[in-house]
Write a protein that holds these residues in place. Structure first.
Motif, mmCIF file in Angstrom:
data_model
loop_
_atom_site.group_PDB
_atom_site.id
_atom_site.type_symbol
_atom_site.label_atom_id
_atom_site.label_comp_id
_atom_site.label_asym_id
_atom_site.label_seq_id
_atom_site.Cartn_x
_atom_site.Cartn_y
_atom_site.Cartn_z
ATOM 1 N N ALA A 1 -12.350 -72.586 118.854
ATOM 2 C CA ALA A 1 -12.731 -73.994 118.670
ATOM 3 C C ALA A 1 -13.124 -74.247 117.217
ATOM 4 C CB ALA A 1 -13.890 -74.354 119.603
ATOM 5 N N LEU A 2 -13.855 -73.315 116.646
ATOM 6 C CA LEU A 2 -14.283 -73.477 115.252
ATOM 7 C C LEU A 2 -13.080 -73.532 114.318
ATOM 8 C CD1 LEU A 2 -16.513 -73.427 113.002
ATOM 9 C CD2 LEU A 2 -16.204 -70.952 112.976
ATOM 10 N N LEU A 3 -12.172 -72.577 114.455
ATOM 11 C CA LEU A 3 -11.057 -72.503 113.507
ATOM 12 C C LEU A 3 -10.059 -73.645 113.698
ATOM 13 C CD1 LEU A 3 -10.343 -68.668 113.204
ATOM 14 C CD2 LEU A 3 -11.757 -70.137 111.756
ATOM 15 N N LEU A 4 -9.965 -74.180 114.905
ATOM 16 C CA LEU A 4 -9.118 -75.356 115.085
ATOM 17 C C LEU A 4 -9.646 -76.517 114.249
ATOM 18 C CD1 LEU A 4 -8.317 -75.480 118.915
ATOM 19 C CD2 LEU A 4 -6.730 -75.004 117.035
ATOM 20 N N GLU A 5 -10.978 -76.614 114.207
ATOM 21 C CA GLU A 5 -11.596 -77.725 113.491
ATOM 22 C C GLU A 5 -11.805 -77.397 112.018
ATOM 23 O OE1 GLU A 5 -14.573 -80.773 115.579
ATOM 24 O OE2 GLU A 5 -15.509 -78.897 115.041
ATOM 25 N N GLU A 6 -12.150 -76.142 111.754
ATOM 26 C CA GLU A 6 -12.468 -75.731 110.381
ATOM 27 C C GLU A 6 -11.725 -74.438 110.034
ATOM 28 O OE1 GLU A 6 -16.755 -75.525 109.732
ATOM 29 O OE2 GLU A 6 -17.059 -76.853 111.438
ATOM 30 N N PRO A 7 -10.417 -74.518 109.811
ATOM 31 C CA PRO A 7 -9.673 -73.282 109.525
ATOM 32 C C PRO A 7 -10.084 -72.628 108.208
ATOM 33 C CG PRO A 7 -8.252 -75.214 109.317
ATOM 34 C CD PRO A 7 -9.541 -75.702 109.881
ATOM 35 N N ASP A 8 -10.852 -73.358 107.402
ATOM 36 C CA ASP A 8 -11.282 -72.785 106.127
ATOM 37 C C ASP A 8 -12.732 -72.293 106.187
ATOM 38 O OD1 ASP A 8 -12.314 -75.265 106.523
ATOM 39 O OD2 ASP A 8 -12.096 -75.935 104.427
ATOM 40 N N ALA A 9 -13.286 -72.174 107.378
ATOM 41 C CA ALA A 9 -14.684 -71.735 107.490
ATOM 42 C C ALA A 9 -14.908 -70.434 106.727
ATOM 43 C CB ALA A 9 -15.047 -71.564 108.968
ATOM 44 N N GLY A 10 -15.965 -70.381 105.948
ATOM 45 C CA GLY A 10 -16.275 -69.170 105.186
ATOM 46 C C GLY A 10 -17.122 -68.214 106.000
ATOM 47 N N GLU A 11 -17.404 -67.050 105.412
ATOM 48 C CA GLU A 11 -18.174 -66.047 106.163
ATOM 49 C C GLU A 11 -19.517 -66.597 106.624
ATOM 50 O OE1 GLU A 11 -18.768 -62.112 104.477
ATOM 51 O OE2 GLU A 11 -20.366 -61.701 105.925
ATOM 52 N N HIS A 12 -20.164 -67.346 105.752
ATOM 53 C CA HIS A 12 -21.481 -67.876 106.086
ATOM 54 C C HIS A 12 -21.403 -68.787 107.317
ATOM 55 C CE1 HIS A 12 -25.621 -69.007 105.203
ATOM 56 N NE2 HIS A 12 -25.254 -70.237 105.538
ATOM 57 N N ARG A 13 -20.423 -69.680 107.303
ATOM 58 C CA ARG A 13 -20.253 -70.620 108.416
ATOM 59 C C ARG A 13 -19.861 -69.867 109.696
ATOM 60 N NH1 ARG A 13 -21.499 -74.949 111.379
ATOM 61 N NH2 ARG A 13 -19.705 -76.086 112.183
ATOM 62 N N ILE A 14 -19.000 -68.878 109.563
ATOM 63 C CA ILE A 14 -18.582 -68.103 110.734
ATOM 64 C C ILE A 14 -19.797 -67.410 111.353
ATOM 65 C CG2 ILE A 14 -17.266 -66.079 111.472
ATOM 66 C CD1 ILE A 14 -15.142 -66.972 109.340
ATOM 67 N N ARG A 15 -20.606 -66.808 110.503
ATOM 68 C CA ARG A 15 -21.803 -66.133 111.025
ATOM 69 C C ARG A 15 -22.765 -67.129 111.669
ATOM 70 N NH1 ARG A 15 -22.986 -60.849 110.244
ATOM 71 N NH2 ARG A 15 -21.582 -59.715 108.872
ATOM 72 N N GLU A 16 -22.903 -68.277 111.040
ATOM 73 C CA GLU A 16 -23.814 -69.292 111.580
ATOM 74 C C GLU A 16 -23.362 -69.706 112.987
ATOM 75 O OE1 GLU A 16 -23.938 -72.878 109.183
ATOM 76 O OE2 GLU A 16 -24.631 -73.958 110.949
ATOM 77 N N VAL A 17 -22.084 -69.965 113.133
ATOM 78 C CA VAL A 17 -21.571 -70.378 114.446
ATOM 79 C C VAL A 17 -21.633 -69.210 115.430
ATOM 80 C CG1 VAL A 17 -19.519 -71.170 115.679
ATOM 81 C CG2 VAL A 17 -20.147 -72.212 113.496
ATOM 82 N N LEU A 18 -21.285 -68.027 114.960
ATOM 83 C CA LEU A 18 -21.294 -66.836 115.806
ATOM 84 C C LEU A 18 -22.706 -66.496 116.297
ATOM 85 C CD1 LEU A 18 -19.557 -64.510 116.947
ATOM 86 C CD2 LEU A 18 -19.873 -63.311 114.768
ATOM 87 N N SER A 19 -23.715 -66.981 115.588
ATOM 88 C CA SER A 19 -25.086 -66.643 115.990
ATOM 89 C C SER A 19 -25.441 -67.235 117.346
ATOM 90 C CB SER A 19 -26.091 -67.093 114.920
ATOM 91 O OG SER A 19 -26.224 -68.498 114.941
ATOM 92 N N GLY A 20 -24.597 -68.105 117.868
ATOM 93 C CA GLY A 20 -24.806 -68.617 119.222
ATOM 94 C C GLY A 20 -24.202 -67.733 120.298
ATOM 95 N N ASN A 21 -23.647 -66.608 119.894
ATOM 96 C CA ASN A 21 -23.079 -65.657 120.857
ATOM 97 C C ASN A 21 -23.707 -64.293 120.628
ATOM 98 O OD1 ASN A 21 -20.889 -67.796 120.288
ATOM 99 N ND2 ASN A 21 -20.180 -66.812 122.156
ATOM 100 N N LEU A 22 -24.247 -63.715 121.678
ATOM 101 C CA LEU A 22 -24.828 -62.391 121.531
ATOM 102 C C LEU A 22 -23.801 -61.314 121.833
ATOM 103 C CD1 LEU A 22 -28.248 -62.984 123.306
ATOM 104 C CD2 LEU A 22 -27.826 -62.802 120.848
ATOM 105 N N CYS A 23 -23.800 -60.288 120.974
ATOM 106 C CA CYS A 23 -22.982 -59.103 121.213
ATOM 107 C C CYS A 23 -23.898 -57.912 121.011
ATOM 108 C CB CYS A 23 -21.809 -59.039 120.236
ATOM 109 S SG CYS A 23 -20.962 -57.445 120.260
ATOM 110 N N ARG A 24 -23.880 -56.967 121.929
ATOM 111 C CA ARG A 24 -24.783 -55.831 121.826
ATOM 112 C C ARG A 24 -24.085 -54.592 121.268
ATOM 113 N NH1 ARG A 24 -30.088 -54.960 120.946
ATOM 114 N NH2 ARG A 24 -31.166 -53.902 122.629
ATOM 115 N N CYS A 25 -22.755 -54.624 121.228
ATOM 116 C CA CYS A 25 -22.035 -53.398 120.868
ATOM 117 C C CYS A 25 -21.679 -53.299 119.384
ATOM 118 C CB CYS A 25 -20.723 -53.306 121.646
ATOM 119 S SG CYS A 25 -20.886 -53.104 123.421
#
Lengths: 762, 252, 160
Positions: free
Chosen positions: C112-136
């Motif tokens: 969903a993010l890349l459809l809307e913002e295909p130029d998202a930078g690392e900072h933005r990707i991490r910010e959005v990803l922070s809404g998903n938990l991964c333990r591994c």
């Protein structure tokens, strides 16, 4: 290597991924059976009390409810055995599969409801009337140690067990030492927290009297034996099936109360019953870990040689001694010296039962904690003696020629409890870590205030035990379609086991990896097996595969020899072709040949390495930013560098979560205060972006044919000590010494404020 | 929804406003900005006009929750929920917003100062519904800052501060507004701080003294994430940094 | 019980749902789209994220009855013709998953993010990803994979 099908050492894509990426993974909650019933569990709302009565009549009357089961319905309530490190004194504190008469923690199972729908099962829980007479809570080990109120009256004490580790003569060493320092430390209660909560699906077939339990992992063969005995049926009448598993980290897959209750309920209602744990349940029912309090003392010569460490550790075990409840207490006393040459050691650990969720292992059990104590002491000593902390460590690391070297002796316990560090080039790997990190440059920033934040650095070393649990089985069968089915007793909890094991098998058989069909974890596959824990799967399962491959190829050789009447030894195998005496066969010409082999190994492996951290501390808020974190480790032999790299990065972030964020908190009544993900803080993507790791295969392990050492926990072990030391380094002008985890902003702020007011009054 | 999942709330009726039209408008006019109750965080985030028309609001919204929540969370929902650590109630209070509610007795405007009563308790009657929030116009040269500290990005703040003021030709602060959240049982205005500094130059010593004055009377919240002492110190730090940033930031 | 007709991965499906059941449970139990995982049921972990009318949302925080008429994309709808999408393929090559339990929600969120913002930078990707938990994974390989997958989205956007 130029030979075909040499897979060991290459970063092959994971075999698991295509299914998982397309939503086709099958976790236990995804299984569906005809006429599936759903279970929910009523858990004690109080931490310590006597059950006066349980009125289940309204729950039973609810439409859709098939059964409500309490200790009454079970009758003779089974007690869960201790799987790892049992000691006679600890047996008194084992957990019954359901509370009968007494409850001892918030979350202890009291009743299980089976209904046609999970929501109805939960509705029914609300209709059960539970009358509990509250007893004084034992919410911390200090209260428990007073023995004024007993969790187990018949035991007459709340002290469940004591482990003592000794080497040399610590008291004599301390009496003669130039320098000693004593400090108190603590590690907070937290938990493994796999992303998938636990779940089980029990299928009972009355006609055949057969129980199949899905959703197990870690140690299915052990759990099968336990379950069969508890249900009073033959082992052959029970099968445990491993499906996809959403993470384990030491906590998932042990025999928990539900591992009896769900199959029992299935047999009771004569049907198929599924239970999926919800997250709040998970936080109060699954093993907690790590809560302990230590008073530790270090002794050194004035030149900086560590001559001894002694101390006492008090462990908050929680309400019961679970299957692996004593693994952490044992490890924490035996591993304090880690990779360092410390000739005199005397460490005692006392485990106390408290009215809180029972504890078990979490990745790096006892090692994360003991590394924290040891590394903190080393830095304090180095600072006091005016020696660079890196030079201090290099001086005290065990040298290669001093290996193998036994760890401290576990007192009053037999030889199976003793262990020795195998081999390694500890100083070389530490130096590599310093170089990768840029220690020479970064150390210059230590203690400096840059843009309003104090900067600090630290380095530390660890050893990681692997390959515990004596044996593992693997079988191989040549199929008609030219595939080789490989089955192993090791279990897959998300670590890429299928890929790694397929690499080893393909390599050993010289077959393309696509021709390996790898099965794992279920009791239907092999006559026996052990599983995955203690960083053992690669070493033990992988070595078993090598044995099986050798045996399978021997069978083929013999067959070739018989068919061609040539000596079997002259047969060659390459890329699925078998050649002898100028004749060539395809592997499937030998379809049906099958072997099962057991690899036995009593010696543990010790991978090792170093971590270095660079942090900035905002002294006004207590916030810490990890600017750089570097790990370098030697795992003996790398099977798949990409899966290994993933293990290390994941472990470091878990370690940083342990060090900064994760904390299971209780109030004075033994109520869990952190029962949701809003309060139990896991690391997220924005917290720790700056991590680098290097994995080496520098010194192959001499104790197994693969040369591999268990890995996957090392990324976590040294984090607490290294981060706390980096913070101390940053705040050296204030003489702040973080000794209690987690290092939350409020806690650091208070330490800084106290240090400042101490400075003022000086 | 989490309250339902935990079985802490068991409402008989839930009404989804998704199909009610007209509540998702962002109106920017001479008098100020009106945000409909169904305006979502992502709408504010993506509306470049708001970065000029209400820059403090725009900045505060960036701190709210996570991506998936910002796609769904609304102005009306946040105001009605009235979490003491939430950003929007703090902005409403600090900016003297008005909350527009409708009910069987018609429409009324409730000043934010009278709206937030206690944790999760507002002046909204059971038969009333929030339809909008009104913010008065923002002078272009206004100085502002928004600071908060949470354990992780997107978490509720342990403490937060919102500050804005205009500078007159002598460099003195006018119309100073100072708000705090996450520290008490509801968002608060630090009126003593405002009174002490209004008409003054933002000299560090005076600001520090006024901050102490404003926070000393606050009953600080204490919970598992932070005790009262920490929250007090943190709020003072955040306020100090907010004044600094407001001064350093050149107005657009 | 209420009858709803969401459009799921491009196909309109009519299903009877009890009013109290979440979209997540409906997808999983009624429609057997078990790629959407449930890991907290209180809107924090992100494992259940699906795309509703173009927006990534947590399906455990939405009742099924609210999804009537909505266009929903689940992880099962990301790959076409049995081929991994560019994002999924990048995840595989970067080892951006281990146990895979959080992966579905991360894929839908990042899609969903890349459809809307295909130029998202690392900072933005991490910010959005922070809404998903991964333990591994420690997130690092995930960020690398998403950064790499951006090119495919940029290309699709520019119609190349």
């Amino acid at each position: 290597m130029n030979r075909p099908n040499a897979y060991i050492g290459s970063a092959v894509d994971r075999i698991e991924d295509e299914r998982l990426l397309t939503g086709k993974g099958t976790y236990v909650g995804d299984l569906n059976l005809e006429h599936l019933l759903h279970a929910a569990i009523l858990r004690s709302p109080v931490s310590h009390g006597l059950i006066r009565s349980i009125d289940v009549s309204a729950a039973r009357a609810l439409a859709g409810v098939r059964a409500v089961i309490t200790a009454n319905e079970i009758g003779d309530v089974p007690i869960i055995p201790i799987r790892q490190h049992p000691v006679p004194e600890g047996e008194r504190f084992r957990q019954p599969v359901i509370a009968s008469g007494k409850v001892r923690y918030v979350g202890e199972p009291v009743a299980i409801v089976v209904a046609s729908d999970p929501a109805i099962a939960e509705d029914a829980l609300e209709l059960i009337v539970l009358d509990i007479e509250e007893l004084p809570p034992l919410a911390d080990y200090v209260t428990a140690a007073r023995n004024e109120c007993l969790l187990f009256e018949e035991a007459a004490t709340n002290r469940a067990a004591t482990f003592r580790a000794r080497m040399g003569d610590a008291d004599a060493a301390f009496a003669q030492a130039d320098y000693t320092r004593k400090e108190r430390f603590s590690v907070q209660r937290h938990t493994a927290f796999p992303m998938e909560t636990r779940g089980l699906l029990a299928e009972w077939v009355d006609a055949t009297g057969h129980m199949t339990l899905y959703g197990v992992t870690k140690v299915p063969f052990f759990n099968r034996r336990v379950l069969a005995q508890m249900l009073g049926i033959e082992i052959s009448a029970v099968d445990l099936i491993e499906v996809d598993v959403g993470g384990g980290f030491g906590a998932r897959g042990e025999f928990y109360p539900e591992d009896f209750l769900v199959p029992f309920a299935a047999r009771y209602v004569n049907g198929n019953v599924r239970w999926i744990e919800d997250r709040r349940e998970h936080l109060m029912a699954m093993n907690h870990a790590r809560e302990m309090y230590a008073e530790m003392e270090i002794a050194c010569t004035k030149e900086g040689a560590v001559v001894g460490i002694r101390g006492r550790i008090d462990i908050d075990l929680g309400a019961y001694a679970r299957t692996n409840g004593f693994t952490t207490p044992r490890n924490v006393v035996q591993f304090v010296s880690g990779p360092y040459y410390i000739p005199n050691l005397a460490i005692d650990a006392h485990s106390f039962v408290t009215s809180k969720t029972p504890t078990g292992t979490y990745r790096g059990p006892g090692r994360y904690e003991s590394s924290f104590f040891c590394e903190r002491l080393l830095d304090m000593a180095a600072t006091d003696l005016g020696i660079d902390p890196a030079a201090f460590r290099l001086k005290n690391l065990i040298r290669e020629e001093q290996l193998p070297r036994p760890l401290a002796t576990m007192m009053d316990l037999d030889a199976t409890w003793q262990t020795e560090l195998d081999n390694g080039a500890y100083p070389i790997v530490m130096q590599r870590c310093l170089d990768e990190f840029g220690w020479q440059e970064k150390i210059k920033l230590q203690g400096q205030l840059i843009d309003g934040r104090y900067h600090g650095v630290a380095v530390g070393n660890f050893v990681e035990g692997g390959a515990g649990g004596r044996s593992e089985n693997a079988s191989m069968t040549i199929e008609d379609d030219g595939m080789v089915t490989v089955a192993i007793g090791s279990t897959a909890l998300g670590q890429g086991l299928k890929t790694v094991m397929s690499q080893i098998a393909a390599d050993a058989l010289s077959l393309p990896i696509e021709r390996i069909r790898l099965l794992h974890g279920s009791t239907t596959l092999l006559t026996d097996g052990v599983g995955s824990f203690h960083s053992r799967a690669t070493v033990m399962g992988g070595s078993a595969i090598l044995l099986a491959a050798e045996a399978l190829l021997d069978l083929v050789r013999n067959e070739v020899g018989m068919r061609l009447d040539v000596p079997a030894a002259n047969t060659s195998f390459s890329d699925g072709k078998v050649e002898a005496a100028g004749k060539s066969f395809a592997l499937q010409d030998f379809a049906g040949l099958s072997v099962e082999k057991t690899f036995i190994n009593t010696k543990l492996t010790y991978s090792y390495g170093a971590h270095a951290a660079y942090v900035a501390v905002d002294a006004a808020t207590g916030e810490v930013e990890v600017l750089d974190y570097v790990t370098v480790e030697d795992v003996g032999r790398v099977i798949n560098p990409a899966t290994l790299h993933g293990q290390v990065l994941g472990a470091v972030v878990q370690g940083l979560g342990s060090t900064f964020l994760e904390h299971l908190q209780y109030d004075e009544n033994g109520q869990l205060l952190t029962g949701s993900l809003a309060d139990y803080l896991l690391p997220t993507a924005t917290d720790f972006p700056n991590i680098r790791s290097v994995s080496l295969g520098l010194r192959p392990c001499p104790n197994n044919p693969l040369g591999a050492k268990g890995a996957g926990e090392g990324g976590l072990i040294a984090v607490g000590g290294v981060i706390a030391n980096a913070i101390a380094s940053a705040l050296r002008s204030l003489r702040v010494q973080p000794c209690d985890l987690p290092l939350s902003p409020p806690r650091l702020w208070r330490l800084i404020a106290e240090a400042r007011s101490a400075e003022m009054s000086r | 929804m989490p309250m339902l999942a935990f079985r802490l709330a068991t409402p008989r009726v839930l009404v989804d406003l998704r199909r009610v039209s007209g509540l998702d408008r962002i109106h920017i006019g001479e008098q100020g900005v009106e945000l409909g109750a169904k305006v979502r965080w992502r709408d504010i985030e993506r509306d470049t006009r708001l970065a000029v028309a209400q820059p403090l609001l725009a900045e505060a919204v960036r701190h709210i929750a996570h991506y998936q929540i910002r796609n769904r969370g609304t102005v009306g929902g946040s105001l009605a929920h009235a979490d003491p650590a939430a950003e929007l109630p703090a902005i409403a209070l600090t900016c003297e917003a008005h909350i527009v509610a409708v009910g069987p007795r018609g429409e009324r405007e409730i000043p934010a100062a009278e709206f937030f009563l206690a944790p999760l308790v507002t002046a909204l009657e059971p038969d009333e519904l929030i339809v909008a929030m009104r913010l008065s116009a923002w002078p272009k040269a206004r100085r502002f800052s928004f600071k908060e500290l949470s354990r992780r990005l997107g978490d509720f703040a342990l403490a937060g501060a919102a500050v804005f003021f205009d500078l007159d030709e002598r460099g003195c602060m006018r119309a100073l507004h100072v708000g705090a959240f996450g520290v008490a049982d509801k968002p608060v205005r630090l009126l003593e701080t405002e009174a002490a500094l209004n008409g003054m130059r933002p000299e560090p010593a005076a600001v520090a003294e006024a901050i102490k004055l404003g926070t000393s009377g606050l009953e600080m919240r204490s919970d598992i994430h932070a005790d009262a002492d920490y929250r007090r110190a943190l709020l003072e730090t955040l306020l100090t940094r907010a004044f600094d940033e407001a001064m350093q930031r050149s107005p657009s | 019980m209420t009858s709803i007709t969401p459009i799921i991965n491009g196909v309109a499906v009519t299903v009877e749902v009890p009013d109290r059941v979440t979209l997540a449970d409906t997808l999983r139990d009624k429609l057997r789209l078990t790629g959407t995982h449930v890991a907290c049921e209180h809107g924090v972990c992100g494992a259940c994220t699906v795309i509703v009318d173009g927006l990534a949302v947590r399906s455990c925080l939405m009742l099924a009855v609210q999804a009537d008429g909505a266009a929903i994309t689940t992880v099962e709808g990301l790959s076409k013709n049995g081929k991994l999408s560019a994002l999924q393929d990048a995840f595989r090559r970067h080892h951006a998953l281990q146990c895979g339990f959080c992966t579905s929600g991360i894929l839908t969120t990042m899609h969903a993010l890349l459809l809307e913002e295909p130029d998202a930078g690392e900072h933005r990707i991490r910010e959005v990803l922070s809404g998903n938990l991964c333990r591994c994974t420690g997130y690092i390989p995930i960020v690398e994979a998403v950064l790499e997958a951006r090119a495919a989205y940029a290309q699709a956007e520019s119609g190349a």
